[in-house]
Motif scaffolding. Structure first.
Motif, PDB file in Angstrom:
ATOM      1  N   VAL A 116      65.522  12.867   0.743  1.00 39.76           N
ATOM      2  CA  VAL A 116      65.545  11.527   1.317  1.00 39.76           C
ATOM      3  C   VAL A 116      65.036  10.286   0.206  1.00 39.76           C
ATOM      4  CG1 VAL A 116      64.341   9.719   3.114  1.00 39.76           C
ATOM      5  CG2 VAL A 116      64.804  12.179   3.694  1.00 39.76           C
ATOM      6  N   VAL A 117      66.102   9.404   0.006  1.00 39.00           N
ATOM      7  CA  VAL A 117      65.917   8.359  -0.956  1.00 39.00           C
ATOM      8  C   VAL A 117      65.429   7.104  -0.083  1.00 39.00           C
ATOM      9  CG1 VAL A 117      66.838   7.115  -2.809  1.00 39.00           C
ATOM     10  CG2 VAL A 117      67.353   9.372  -2.898  1.00 39.00           C
ATOM     11  N   ILE A 118      64.188   6.548  -0.742  1.00 39.68           N
ATOM     12  CA  ILE A 118      63.793   5.069  -0.021  1.00 39.68           C
ATOM     13  C   ILE A 118      63.894   4.294  -1.075  1.00 39.68           C
ATOM     14  CG2 ILE A 118      61.868   3.969   0.957  1.00 39.68           C
ATOM     15  CD1 ILE A 118      61.071   6.662   1.956  1.00 39.68           C
ATOM     16  N   VAL A 119      64.913   3.182  -1.045  1.00 38.49           N
ATOM     17  CA  VAL A 119      64.910   1.994  -1.850  1.00 38.49           C
ATOM     18  C   VAL A 119      64.045   0.945  -1.515  1.00 38.49           C
ATOM     19  CG1 VAL A 119      66.508   0.338  -2.585  1.00 38.49           C
ATOM     20  CG2 VAL A 119      67.168   2.658  -1.911  1.00 38.49           C
ATOM     21  N   GLY A 120      62.993   0.618  -2.380  1.00 36.16           N
ATOM     22  CA  GLY A 120      62.055  -0.319  -1.824  1.00 36.16           C
ATOM     23  C   GLY A 120      60.742   0.280  -1.694  1.00 36.16           C
ATOM     24  N   GLY A 172      59.225  -0.103   2.977  1.00 34.72           N
ATOM     25  CA  GLY A 172      59.558   1.460   2.214  1.00 34.72           C
ATOM     26  C   GLY A 172      58.250   2.153   2.111  1.00 34.72           C
ATOM     27  N   TYR A 173      57.014   1.372   1.673  1.00 34.31           N
ATOM     28  CA  TYR A 173      55.859   2.121   1.516  1.00 34.31           C
ATOM     29  C   TYR A 173      55.324   3.008   2.954  1.00 34.31           C
ATOM     30  CZ  TYR A 173      51.012   3.089   0.370  1.00 34.31           C
ATOM     31  OH  TYR A 173      49.650   3.547   0.248  1.00 34.31           O
ATOM     32  N   LEU A 189      66.987   1.976   3.495  1.00 32.34           N
ATOM     33  CA  LEU A 189      67.230   0.779   2.872  1.00 32.34           C
ATOM     34  C   LEU A 189      66.144  -0.050   3.275  1.00 32.34           C
ATOM     35  CD1 LEU A 189      71.118   0.058   2.907  1.00 32.34           C
ATOM     36  CD2 LEU A 189      69.743   0.468   0.932  1.00 32.34           C
ATOM     37  N   ALA A 190      64.932  -0.462   2.509  1.00 34.48           N
ATOM     38  CA  ALA A 190      64.045  -1.284   2.524  1.00 34.48           C
ATOM     39  C   ALA A 190      63.898  -2.155   1.270  1.00 34.48           C
ATOM     40  CB  ALA A 190      62.820  -0.299   2.879  1.00 34.48           C
ATOM     41  N   ALA A 191      64.945  -2.735   0.857  1.00 33.49           N
ATOM     42  CA  ALA A 191      64.807  -3.550  -0.391  1.00 33.49           C
ATOM     43  C   ALA A 191      64.227  -4.815  -0.250  1.00 33.49           C
ATOM     44  CB  ALA A 191      66.355  -3.731  -0.921  1.00 33.49           C
ATOM     45  N   GLY A 192      63.656  -5.387   0.741  1.00 25.97           N
ATOM     46  CA  GLY A 192      62.868  -6.534   1.080  1.00 25.97           C
ATOM     47  C   GLY A 192      63.786  -7.846   0.738  1.00 25.97           C
ATOM     48  N   SER A 193      63.013  -8.603   0.307  1.00 29.64           N
ATOM     49  CA  SER A 193      63.722  -9.997  -0.023  1.00 29.64           C
ATOM     50  C   SER A 193      63.276 -10.652  -1.216  1.00 29.64           C
ATOM     51  CB  SER A 193      62.909 -10.831   1.455  1.00 29.64           C
ATOM     52  OG  SER A 193      61.538 -10.928   1.378  1.00 29.64           O
ATOM     53  N   VAL A 194      63.799 -11.657  -1.580  1.00 30.61           N
ATOM     54  CA  VAL A 194      63.623 -12.643  -3.151  1.00 30.61           C
ATOM     55  C   VAL A 194      63.646 -13.807  -2.508  1.00 30.61           C
ATOM     56  CG1 VAL A 194      64.891 -10.769  -4.012  1.00 30.61           C
ATOM     57  CG2 VAL A 194      66.218 -12.865  -2.955  1.00 30.61           C
ATOM     58  N   LEU A 221      71.006  -6.841  -2.782  1.00 32.77           N
ATOM     59  CA  LEU A 221      71.646  -5.446  -2.664  1.00 32.77           C
ATOM     60  C   LEU A 221      72.269  -5.400  -1.122  1.00 32.77           C
ATOM     61  CD1 LEU A 221      72.031  -2.580  -3.611  1.00 32.77           C
ATOM     62  CD2 LEU A 221      69.715  -1.884  -2.577  1.00 32.77           C
ATOM     63  N   VAL A 222      71.636  -6.090  -0.193  1.00 34.80           N
ATOM     64  CA  VAL A 222      71.989  -6.024   1.199  1.00 34.80           C
ATOM     65  C   VAL A 222      73.429  -6.485   1.436  1.00 34.80           C
ATOM     66  CG1 VAL A 222      71.487  -6.538   3.577  1.00 34.80           C
ATOM     67  CG2 VAL A 222      69.638  -5.612   1.979  1.00 34.80           C
ATOM     68  N   GLU A 223      73.326  -7.811   0.754  1.00 38.00           N
ATOM     69  CA  GLU A 223      74.710  -8.661   0.943  1.00 38.00           C
ATOM     70  C   GLU A 223      75.964  -7.919   0.430  1.00 38.00           C
ATOM     71  OE1 GLU A 223      76.193 -13.128  -0.334  1.00 38.00           O
ATOM     72  OE2 GLU A 223      73.938 -12.460  -0.519  1.00 38.00           O
ATOM     73  N   ASN A 224      75.773  -7.017  -0.745  1.00 36.37           N
ATOM     74  CA  ASN A 224      76.923  -6.505  -1.354  1.00 36.37           C
ATOM     75  C   ASN A 224      77.109  -5.006  -0.936  1.00 36.37           C
ATOM     76  OD1 ASN A 224      77.688  -8.505  -3.536  1.00 36.37           O
ATOM     77  ND2 ASN A 224      75.656  -8.718  -3.243  1.00 36.37           N
ATOM     78  N   THR A 225      76.270  -4.696   0.233  1.00 34.98           N
ATOM     79  CA  THR A 225      76.832  -3.192   0.655  1.00 34.98           C
ATOM     80  C   THR A 225      78.226  -2.920   1.201  1.00 34.98           C
ATOM     81  OG1 THR A 225      75.944  -3.838   2.794  1.00 34.98           O
ATOM     82  CG2 THR A 225      74.349  -2.676   0.890  1.00 34.98           C
TER      83      THR A 225
END
Length: 438
Positions: A6-10, A15-16, A110-115, A273-277
């Motif tokens: 299982v890969v968790i991004v973020g 993600g934590y 996918l838990a890349a969060g925000s900017v 990352l989300v916008e470009n999936t």
């Protein structure tokens, strides 16, 4: 090799918690499942207390919780994901030293969060300070101290006034806390410089919204507004910056404010990352089912700020981008990922809002736990108690720092930080992430 990965991004709130929940289940069951967490840093950042780092109340290590120490058994992959191949189930990322690496997965979270959320306002990206990470908070702290100290050496009164003027844009949670903590911090610094006796230190809070903290009950909004004004903050609702320069800001309402400090707390948007999936999005967030599964990809889950999770308590709407939702969605993601790997039943996400807390410093706060509006000292007790319970580590050290701040006051020494690539306002990557296999 493990039978499943299982890969968790973020490694933010979502993600934590996803990693921690999955780790607990695997530790109990003994299943051969590897959990890999991809994150640019080796720590979880407790964002709600970042304004206290910028105001020299807390040591930055208090709001950073070690991932290896608190998630034993989870493999940490330091780096930033820049490409996802959905067909071959592969994640590509770049490590801190620029090496390209990749990971295969059986399940992806996918838990890349925000900017930072940027608006098309001339000069903002060049002259404003963002507020999304420890480097930014530390830089802002250094910058504020530097401006006060440079003001002591200025012979020109106009320059001295500009260096002693601080503008915060955004009257949400972060902006309000920064503006509330600011006058206390600058007063402590200026008090150590007799040359500034009688010098006005000016703090301004701008927002196009009609009131401070528009997300909260009007009573709490008024309480926060009162605290700000009592500390001398110029609260200007319905106004914002039209242009930013190195000499100051031009306001939408007209007029020019000479200053050297512009703090940008307008809001956030999902990670690029989300916008470009190439996957369906809603206002930039990945569309998910109530179970956090991405439609058409049962092996992919999304949660936190990156996901537009249906809010079953408010039909037709997505859950808000808050730490409260991200934390609970992360826990559910860990459970549902395990269920999907073992043939179990996936649960839908449903959570009723428990309220919010806003720390205004110096014994003041605004909070509405369980929809009960509180202000002043009672809110302060609730707010600090909530933070200590919500933090996954460093609780004792944080409480000690609060006590030391009360007894000894602020530390105002500069750390020698300068603006650089680690503290940009525009947090977009120069190269947009790539996702194949739609």
């Amino acid at each position: 090799m493990p039978s499943k990965r299982v890969v968790i991004v973020g490694g933010g709130f979502a993600g934590y918690e996803a990693a921690r929940a999955l780790l607990k289940i695997v530790s109990r069951t003994g299943d051969d499942i590897e959990v890999v967490l991809v994150n640019p840093t080796d720590y979880f950042l407790y964002l709600p207390l970042l304004p206290e780092v910028a105001a020299a109340v807390l040591d930055p290590r208090r709001v950073t919780v070690s991932l290896p120490a608190t998630l034993p058994g989870v493999r940490l992959a330091l780096g930033t994901v820049h490409a996802i191949d959905l067909e071959s189930r592969k994640v590509a990322y770049t490590d801190p030293e620029g090496a390209e690496r990749s990971l295969d997965y059986d399940r992806l979270v996918l838990a890349a969060g925000s900017v930072n959320k940027l608006l098309p306002i001339q000069g903002v990206s060049e002259h404003a300070h963002g507020f999304r990470g420890v480097p930014e908070a530390l830089y802002l702290r250094d910058h504020i101290v530097r401006q006060i100290e440079l003001a002591t050496a200025a012979d020109d009164q106009a320059e001295r006034d500009a260096r002693c003027t601080f503008v915060v844009v955004g009257a949400g949670y972060t902006g309000t806390e920064v503006a509330a903590q600011g006058p206390v911090f600058t007063a402590a610094i200026a008090g150590r410089h007799p040359e500034l006796a009688g010098q006005k230190i000016r703090w301004m809070l701008l927002d196009v919204a009609p009131r401070v903290l528009p997300e909260l009950d009007k009573r709490l909004s008024r309480a926060a507004d009162r605290v700000l004004r009592e500390r001398g903050v110029e609260v200007r609702m319905g106004d914002t910056v039209e242009e930013a320069t190195g000499e100051g800001v031009r306001l939408k309402s007209g007029g020019f404010v000479a200053n050297r400090t512009l703090v940008w707390c307008v809001g956030v948007r999902p990670d690029p990352l989300v916008e470009n999936t190439g996957l369906p999005t809603q206002k930039g967030r990945l569309v998910t089912e109530p179970t956090l599964v991405v439609p058409g990809h049962p092996e992919v889950f999304a949660c936190g700020d990156a996901a537009a999770v249906p809010d079953l308590t408010r039909p037709g709407q997505a859950t808000a981008m808050t730490a409260q939702h991200a934390t609970r969605q992360g826990k559910l993601a860990g459970h549902n990922v395990y269920a999907s790997l073992t043939g179990g039943q996936l649960r839908p996400y449903k959570h009723h809002d428990l309220g919010f807390v806003v720390d205004l410093g110096r014994g003041e706060a605004a909070a509405n736990p369980l929809r009960i509006p509180l202000a002043g000292f009672p809110a302060r007790v609730v707010t600090r108690g909530y933070h200590l319970m919500a933090m996954p580590g460093n609780r004792v050290r944080t409480a000690v720092d609060w006590a030391l701040d009360f007894l000894l006051g602020r530390q105002s020494v500069q750390l020698g930080l300068v603006r650089g690539p680690h503290v940009p306002l525009d947090t977009d990557s120069p190269e947009l992430p790539r996702v194949t296999g739609k």
